[in-house]
Design a protein around this motif. Structure first.
Motif, mmCIF file in Angstrom:
data_model
loop_
_atom_site.group_PDB
_atom_site.id
_atom_site.type_symbol
_atom_site.label_atom_id
_atom_site.label_comp_id
_atom_site.label_asym_id
_atom_site.label_seq_id
_atom_site.Cartn_x
_atom_site.Cartn_y
_atom_site.Cartn_z
ATOM 1 N N ARG A 2 0.853 -1.179 0.000
ATOM 2 C CA ARG A 2 0.000 0.000 0.000
ATOM 3 C C ARG A 2 0.897 1.240 0.000
ATOM 4 N N THR A 3 0.509 2.244 -0.757
ATOM 5 C CA THR A 3 1.307 3.467 -0.839
ATOM 6 C C THR A 3 1.504 4.089 0.540
ATOM 7 N N ALA A 4 0.529 3.970 1.408
ATOM 8 C CA ALA A 4 0.653 4.522 2.761
ATOM 9 C C ALA A 4 1.790 3.872 3.549
ATOM 10 N N ASP A 5 2.209 2.672 3.162
ATOM 11 C CA ASP A 5 3.289 1.962 3.863
ATOM 12 C C ASP A 5 4.666 2.243 3.272
ATOM 13 N N ARG A 6 4.718 3.111 2.285
ATOM 14 C CA ARG A 6 5.985 3.348 1.583
ATOM 15 C C ARG A 6 7.117 3.770 2.524
ATOM 16 N N GLU A 7 6.915 4.772 3.321
ATOM 17 C CA GLU A 7 7.987 5.255 4.196
ATOM 18 C C GLU A 7 8.298 4.287 5.347
ATOM 19 N N PRO A 8 7.276 3.715 6.011
ATOM 20 C CA PRO A 8 7.618 2.728 7.042
ATOM 21 C C PRO A 8 8.372 1.522 6.480
ATOM 22 N N TYR A 9 8.017 1.085 5.279
ATOM 23 C CA TYR A 9 8.717 -0.051 4.683
ATOM 24 C C TYR A 9 10.144 0.335 4.305
ATOM 25 N N ARG A 10 10.323 1.559 3.816
ATOM 26 C CA ARG A 10 11.668 2.039 3.512
ATOM 27 C C ARG A 10 12.534 2.004 4.768
ATOM 28 N N ASP A 11 11.994 2.509 5.873
ATOM 29 C CA ASP A 11 12.740 2.485 7.134
ATOM 30 C C ASP A 11 13.071 1.051 7.545
ATOM 31 N N TYR A 12 12.102 0.152 7.383
ATOM 32 C CA TYR A 12 12.312 -1.256 7.720
ATOM 33 C C TYR A 12 13.421 -1.860 6.861
ATOM 34 N N LEU A 13 13.383 -1.599 5.552
ATOM 35 C CA LEU A 13 14.409 -2.152 4.661
ATOM 36 C C LEU A 13 15.790 -1.568 4.948
ATOM 37 N N GLU A 14 15.839 -0.306 5.318
ATOM 38 C CA GLU A 14 17.134 0.296 5.663
ATOM 39 C C GLU A 14 17.774 -0.441 6.843
ATOM 40 N N GLY A 15 16.959 -0.949 7.742
ATOM 41 C CA GLY A 15 17.481 -1.655 8.910
ATOM 42 C C GLY A 15 17.671 -3.144 8.722
ATOM 43 N N ILE A 64 21.228 -18.143 -5.874
ATOM 44 C CA ILE A 64 21.148 -16.684 -5.948
ATOM 45 C C ILE A 64 19.924 -16.196 -6.719
ATOM 46 N N ALA A 65 19.178 -17.095 -7.320
ATOM 47 C CA ALA A 65 17.933 -16.707 -7.998
ATOM 48 C C ALA A 65 16.755 -16.630 -7.022
ATOM 49 N N ALA A 66 16.931 -17.128 -5.799
ATOM 50 C CA ALA A 66 15.861 -17.094 -4.797
ATOM 51 C C ALA A 66 15.932 -15.779 -4.018
ATOM 52 N N ALA A 67 14.827 -15.050 -3.980
ATOM 53 C CA ALA A 67 14.780 -13.786 -3.256
ATOM 54 C C ALA A 67 14.957 -14.021 -1.756
ATOM 55 N N VAL A 68 15.589 -13.066 -1.108
ATOM 56 C CA VAL A 68 15.773 -13.096 0.344
ATOM 57 C C VAL A 68 14.703 -12.199 0.963
ATOM 58 N N PHE A 69 13.973 -12.737 1.930
ATOM 59 C CA PHE A 69 12.935 -11.976 2.614
ATOM 60 C C PHE A 69 13.249 -11.903 4.103
ATOM 61 N N TYR A 70 12.584 -10.962 4.767
ATOM 62 C CA TYR A 70 12.796 -10.705 6.189
ATOM 63 C C TYR A 70 11.474 -10.862 6.931
ATOM 64 N N PRO A 71 11.534 -11.080 8.253
ATOM 65 C CA PRO A 71 10.326 -11.452 9.014
ATOM 66 C C PRO A 71 9.130 -10.512 8.864
ATOM 67 N N GLU A 72 9.337 -9.225 8.780
ATOM 68 C CA GLU A 72 8.218 -8.286 8.708
ATOM 69 C C GLU A 72 7.758 -7.974 7.286
ATOM 70 N N ASP A 73 8.376 -8.583 6.274
ATOM 71 C CA ASP A 73 7.968 -8.306 4.900
ATOM 72 C C ASP A 73 6.478 -8.580 4.688
ATOM 73 N N ASP A 74 5.954 -9.631 5.277
ATOM 74 C CA ASP A 74 4.533 -9.958 5.103
ATOM 75 C C ASP A 74 3.623 -8.850 5.621
ATOM 76 N N ARG A 75 4.095 -8.093 6.569
ATOM 77 C CA ARG A 75 3.313 -6.987 7.124
ATOM 78 C C ARG A 75 3.082 -5.890 6.079
ATOM 79 N N TYR A 76 4.038 -5.736 5.180
ATOM 80 C CA TYR A 76 3.990 -4.643 4.212
ATOM 81 C C TYR A 76 3.610 -5.081 2.795
ATOM 82 N N LEU A 77 4.071 -6.225 2.379
ATOM 83 C CA LEU A 77 3.940 -6.607 0.976
ATOM 84 C C LEU A 77 2.586 -7.235 0.670
ATOM 85 N N ILE A 78 1.994 -6.803 -0.423
ATOM 86 C CA ILE A 78 0.734 -7.366 -0.898
ATOM 87 C C ILE A 78 1.028 -8.594 -1.753
ATOM 88 N N GLY A 79 2.014 -8.509 -2.571
ATOM 89 C CA GLY A 79 2.478 -9.606 -3.414
ATOM 90 C C GLY A 79 3.981 -9.517 -3.509
#
Length: 97
Positions: A2-15, A64-79
């Motif tokens: 969701r566009t509203a999650d853009r900045e919180p997700y950016r902060d999450y990815l930075e960390g 290396i073709a498999a994407a790496v995900f982090y625990p809170e990604d599901d909180r932000y990502l729609i797909g």
């Protein structure tokens, strides 16, 4: 996401992911790319540059073709894409010579 999650997700990815990219020996940089859609969704991609394939393996593991995900990604990502594309970069051209 969701566009509203853009900045919180950016902060999450930075960390998480971006920090891990940048701390892995051989990483030459990492950035986020965003594209807002008209339906209040934002597409996000990471772009990372690496010295060698072995350095990518050190970060991502043998597949290396498999994407790496982090625990809170599901909180932000729609797909999500579960695979990663790799490209060779002509470094001499980037350096202007």
């Amino acid at each position: 996401m969701r566009t509203a999650d853009r900045e919180p997700y950016r902060d999450y990815l930075e960390g998480t992911g971006l920090r891990e990219y940048r701390e892995t020996p051989g990483n030459l940089g990492a950035v986020l790319l965003y594209r807002d859609d008209e339906d209040d969704r934002t597409e996000v991609r990471t772009l990372s540059l690496w010295r060698s394939r072995d350095d990518i393996v050190a970060f991502a593991g043998e597949d290396i073709a498999a994407a790496v995900f982090y625990p809170e990604d599901d909180r932000y990502l729609i797909g999500r894409d579960t695979t990663v594309e790799h490209f060779d970069v002509p470094w001499a051209e980037l350096a202007g010579g």
